[in-house]
Every structure is written in C-alpha cells, then in structure tokens.
Design a protein around this motif. Sequence first.
Motif, mmCIF file in Angstrom:
data_model
loop_
_atom_site.group_PDB
_atom_site.id
_atom_site.type_symbol
_atom_site.label_atom_id
_atom_site.label_comp_id
_atom_site.label_asym_id
_atom_site.label_seq_id
_atom_site.Cartn_x
_atom_site.Cartn_y
_atom_site.Cartn_z
ATOM 1 N N ARG A 244 0.843 -1.201 0.000
ATOM 2 C CA ARG A 244 0.000 0.000 0.000
ATOM 3 C C ARG A 244 0.876 1.247 0.000
ATOM 4 N N VAL A 245 0.274 2.350 -0.366
ATOM 5 C CA VAL A 245 1.013 3.620 -0.362
ATOM 6 C C VAL A 245 1.094 4.134 1.081
ATOM 7 N N VAL A 246 2.267 4.632 1.461
ATOM 8 C CA VAL A 246 2.416 5.272 2.760
ATOM 9 C C VAL A 246 2.225 6.760 2.512
ATOM 10 N N ARG A 281 8.278 15.077 -1.877
ATOM 11 C CA ARG A 281 7.071 14.324 -2.240
ATOM 12 C C ARG A 281 7.431 13.282 -3.282
ATOM 13 N N ILE A 282 6.868 12.093 -3.148
ATOM 14 C CA ILE A 282 7.045 11.069 -4.183
ATOM 15 C C ILE A 282 5.718 10.946 -4.920
ATOM 16 N N LEU A 283 5.753 11.094 -6.227
ATOM 17 C CA LEU A 283 4.529 11.160 -7.014
ATOM 18 C C LEU A 283 4.646 10.259 -8.236
ATOM 19 N N ASN A 284 3.491 9.845 -8.769
ATOM 20 C CA ASN A 284 3.455 8.925 -9.906
ATOM 21 C C ASN A 284 3.172 9.686 -11.200
ATOM 22 N N SER A 285 4.128 9.705 -12.120
ATOM 23 C CA SER A 285 3.918 10.470 -13.356
ATOM 24 C C SER A 285 2.860 9.815 -14.249
ATOM 25 N N HIS A 286 2.549 8.562 -13.988
ATOM 26 C CA HIS A 286 1.492 7.893 -14.764
ATOM 27 C C HIS A 286 0.116 8.169 -14.166
ATOM 28 N N ARG A 287 0.103 8.606 -12.913
ATOM 29 C CA ARG A 287 -1.163 8.923 -12.230
ATOM 30 C C ARG A 287 -0.971 10.191 -11.411
ATOM 31 N N PRO A 288 -0.824 11.326 -12.106
ATOM 32 C CA PRO A 288 -0.482 12.565 -11.383
ATOM 33 C C PRO A 288 -1.543 12.988 -10.377
ATOM 34 N N GLU A 289 -2.740 12.466 -10.498
ATOM 35 C CA GLU A 289 -3.805 12.881 -9.580
ATOM 36 C C GLU A 289 -3.695 12.177 -8.217
ATOM 37 N N ALA A 290 -2.920 11.107 -8.146
ATOM 38 C CA ALA A 290 -2.767 10.396 -6.864
ATOM 39 C C ALA A 290 -1.987 11.273 -5.874
ATOM 40 N N ASP A 291 -2.270 11.084 -4.571
ATOM 41 C CA ASP A 291 -1.683 11.965 -3.550
ATOM 42 C C ASP A 291 -0.196 11.745 -3.332
ATOM 43 N N GLY A 292 0.278 10.537 -3.558
ATOM 44 C CA GLY A 292 1.687 10.245 -3.356
ATOM 45 C C GLY A 292 2.074 10.206 -1.889
ATOM 46 N N THR A 293 3.376 10.296 -1.651
ATOM 47 C CA THR A 293 3.894 10.271 -0.280
ATOM 48 C C THR A 293 4.494 11.628 0.051
ATOM 49 N N TRP A 294 4.191 12.081 1.236
ATOM 50 C CA TRP A 294 4.672 13.376 1.719
ATOM 51 C C TRP A 294 5.706 13.098 2.806
ATOM 52 N N ILE A 295 6.928 13.584 2.601
ATOM 53 C CA ILE A 295 8.000 13.331 3.568
ATOM 54 C C ILE A 295 8.438 14.664 4.180
ATOM 55 N N ALA A 296 8.326 14.781 5.477
ATOM 56 C CA ALA A 296 8.682 16.037 6.134
ATOM 57 C C ALA A 296 9.220 15.750 7.526
ATOM 58 N N ARG A 297 9.513 16.813 8.255
ATOM 59 C CA ARG A 297 10.139 16.645 9.558
ATOM 60 C C ARG A 297 9.243 15.833 10.496
ATOM 61 N N GLU A 298 7.973 16.176 10.530
ATOM 62 C CA GLU A 298 7.050 15.484 11.435
ATOM 63 C C GLU A 298 6.166 14.530 10.657
ATOM 64 N N THR A 299 5.811 13.412 11.284
ATOM 65 C CA THR A 299 4.801 12.558 10.665
ATOM 66 C C THR A 299 3.482 12.894 11.303
ATOM 67 N N ALA A 300 2.460 12.970 10.511
ATOM 68 C CA ALA A 300 1.137 13.176 11.082
ATOM 69 C C ALA A 300 0.370 11.856 11.019
#
Length: 462
Positions: A244-246, A281-300
């Motif tokens: 699954r996507v994180v 951010r990690i994003l899918n160029s084949h599915r640009p509308e998907a949210d992808g993964t957000w990497i930052a200092r804090e995890t929510a």
Amino acid sequence: MIVMKFGGTSVQDKAAVRRVIEIVGRETRPRLVVVSALSKVTDGLLEIARLAEQRDAVAAGKAVRALQVRHVELAGVVGAAELRATLLKELDATFAELAAMVGALGVVGEVSARSRDTIVATGEVASSRILAAALEDAGQPSRWLDPRELLVTDGTHGAALPDRAATDARLRANVQPQLEAGRVGVTGGFVGASAEGLTTTLGRGGSDYSAALFGAGLGAQEIQIWTDVDGMLTADPRVVEAPRVVSRLSFDEASELAYFGAKVLHPSTILPAVGSGIPVRILNSHRPEADGTWIARETARDAAGPAAIACKRGLTRIDIASTRMLMAYGFLRRVFEVFERYRTSVDVVTTSEVSVSVTIDDRRSLDAIVGELQAFADVTCEEAMAIVCAVGEALRSDARLATQVLGALEGLPLAMVSQGGSRKNVTVVLRDADVTEAMRRLHRRFFEAGPTTAERTALATA
Ligand code: ADP
Ligand code: ASP
Ligand code: MG
C-alpha cells in the motif's frame, strides 16, 4: 520555487514525455526540472564501456548507434521544425563525441573510472536536452542547463561527493536568473563535474540526490520525485504482492527505508532536504492525480505500527572474533579502521567485547579486508545474505513492535538481529533465499487486515 525530478520511466517514450510536459505545465510556481536518462539507457552506456574495455569496438559502436536512434526517435516529440532541427544537431554532437571516445577507448581496451563517467553522463545530457526542447515546443519557455556546470563534486568517479557550497554558488549564478526571467530550468540528474571540470557521477539512482541538492541550494518550497509508482509503498512491489502507499513519512523514516533498499529514493536524497526542512514528495507520473507520499520533519501518521518494511539483498556477512582477548578494548577500533581504509561501508553491525559481525554490500575489497582482519582475528564470511528491516517512528516508543517483528519471522534462521541506533528500525540479517518469505510474513502481520488464507482455513477446521 520547486524542484521536479522525473525518473527514467517517466521519460522513456513520447507518451511519457507528453505526460511530463502536462505535469510541468500545470505547475504555476517557478521550477527547476531534473531528469534521469531514459529508462535502461544508463545500463546501456555501462555495457558500452564494458565492450570498449574488451576491445569489442564493433559491438560498442553498434550499441552507441542504437542509443542514438532511440534518442533521435524521441526527439520527434518536438513538433516545431526549427526547434527540432536544433535539438537533432545537439544530439548528433553529443553522440558523435560518445562514439569518438568509445572508439578510442576500444583500441586501448582500458576504461578508467573517469572515462566511464564521461560515457555514462551522456544519458542525462541527452534526455535533458530533449525535455528542454519539448517543453519549449509546448509553449513553456525553458532553458537547458548543463548539469556539469551546476553540480560541483569531488573527484571520486562513480560515487562523487557533492561540494555543497560550490554547487550553491553555481545554482545562484546559473539557475536563479532563468527562473526569475520566467523560464523553466531543465537539467540532468546524477551528473556533475569536479572543480577541475572532469565529468563525475553520483552513483546509481543518483538523480534523486541531484534534485535534493538543487532544491536545498535554491531554497525550494518542495522537492518532487516523480516516478512509476504511487509513492513510498509499504514494501518493495517486486517482493510483496500488493503493498500500500504510505501517505506520510518523517525524514528519518524515509532515509532509513531508502538506505535499507527502498529503491524509489536514492539513500542520500533526504540529507539535503533535512538541513533546510524542505518537504520531499514522491509522485506517480502515470497517475499525477494520486496523492503520493509526503516526507517532512514530522509525521502526522497515526503511527501505531511500522511505516514500511524494506529489504536489501546480495550482501556478505563477516564474523570477526578477536584472537587476543586481553586487547579487547582496542578491538573494535582496529576492525573498523580496516573497513575505513578500504572505503567499504558496513550496513548492520552486532557486537560483543571480543567479536563483531557486520554485513557489507560492496565486495570489491573483501579479500584484502579479510586478509588484514586475519592479522588479529578469526574471520568467517557468508555470501548470499540479506537484510530485512521494519522502519517507523513507533518502533522507538512501542517496545512490543520489535517482539512482533521477530515473532512474525519465527522459524526462519536469523543470522543477526539489531535495533538501529535511532531505534526507529528493527533489522534482521538472514539468507537471501528467505527474503521473500520474511517480507511476505511481515507485510501480512503489519499491513494486511484480516486473517490470511491459512488462518481462515485453520479457523474453519477448528
Ligand atoms: P526512477 O526511474 O523513477 O528513479 P526507480 O526504478 O529508481 O525509479 O524507483 C522506483 C521503483 O522502486 C519502483 O518501480 C519499485 O519497483 C521500486 N521500489 C522498491 N521498494 C519500493 C518501495 N518501498 N516503495 C516504492 N517503490 C519501491
Ligand atoms: N540514470 C542513472 C541511473 O540509472 C541515475 C538515475 O536514474 O537516478 O542510475
Ligand atoms: Mg531512481
């Protein structure tokens, strides 16, 4: 401004390049686009270097022409005749240079690390030229920027270390004015040059690292890594069936996952971002509308379990036991000095006062390392080992998770067990042959809801 990095599969053919044009065009912030070589091209260039080394000039020349044809074909994505003609001329010059170099090296039959970098850099130079022209053609004013003039590195060919201060100065001088003039900057990842002007590369998968270095140097708002999957997945999709996507990761979690085998990010990518607190951010160029993964200092993330699991294969384990018990206090230092001398990094370590086990990825200096260690220790090696690792902030606060990881692996022979210094990971070393089974069990335990087929059968027959 933002940095948008597109990997090899995101520019592999005309359809892919058109998707990139659309994604870049939809963005309104000033942007630097960083692109990898077209998919498989770096492998092809390394093969060309190998052929030259074997003095197979004919095969090497043929392979250069095949690569040129592929790029020229892709250049057809540029519609305007004049733009296309200029691009084709540039590609001609790039490949003529490559052919001449490969021809000469093929006669001598010797390819130095320095020459290999010049050969391999062709991939990113050519792909970025094409993308710059394609964007311009699509009505987005763009400027191609030579990566050898942006990324300054030391002279370690094949695994160059960036000089951040020198790179930042180049970025300010060469990129900033283009962005201020409203142009999209387009450059290649992975490639740089030493202060003396010799072409260097950052190591395989290094375009992500280039993007992060550029983002940090330019004070980007975010660094986007566009690839062929929906983001960081809970496990390597080549090993586990339906990961699954994180959606969110901390910098530490992403770093550890990348380091322990999640190929979607080069292991050094997060470093420059952490210093400046820039989200990745990690994003899918084949599915640009998907949210992808957000990497930052804090995890929510509601972090109840591990964020993801990863594996790194094809490792060697070395067991080193001191033969001089009384000298135990100097033992570890002597051991690690040997690895340092041979510039071989160690992935996992477990120790006691008089013995230490390590795993290494890079076997090039193994014989020499073992030879030196044998001067003061008994040494045994085991090939075909692997690391399997569970990563997550929750591992630090919830001690039960480590037990659960080991519980899920019950019955598999574990050679080493370690909880990383950050205590955000639990890592086991096992035989490469057991990796798939270990990963599937862990994935089932932590990421797949509901009972497994086997458990259902057991319930039904109970
Ligand atoms: P790019 O060419 O865009 O840099 P890479 O091939 O380097 O792409 O990285 C993307 C690939 O990484 C995915 O296609 C996937 O097979 C692999 N991968 C391994 N582990 C993971 C993971 N945990 N999450 C996402 N992808 C992963
Ligand atoms: N083209 C390089 C490689 O294949 C760098 C990258 O794609 O990130 O390793
Ligand atoms: Mg990559």
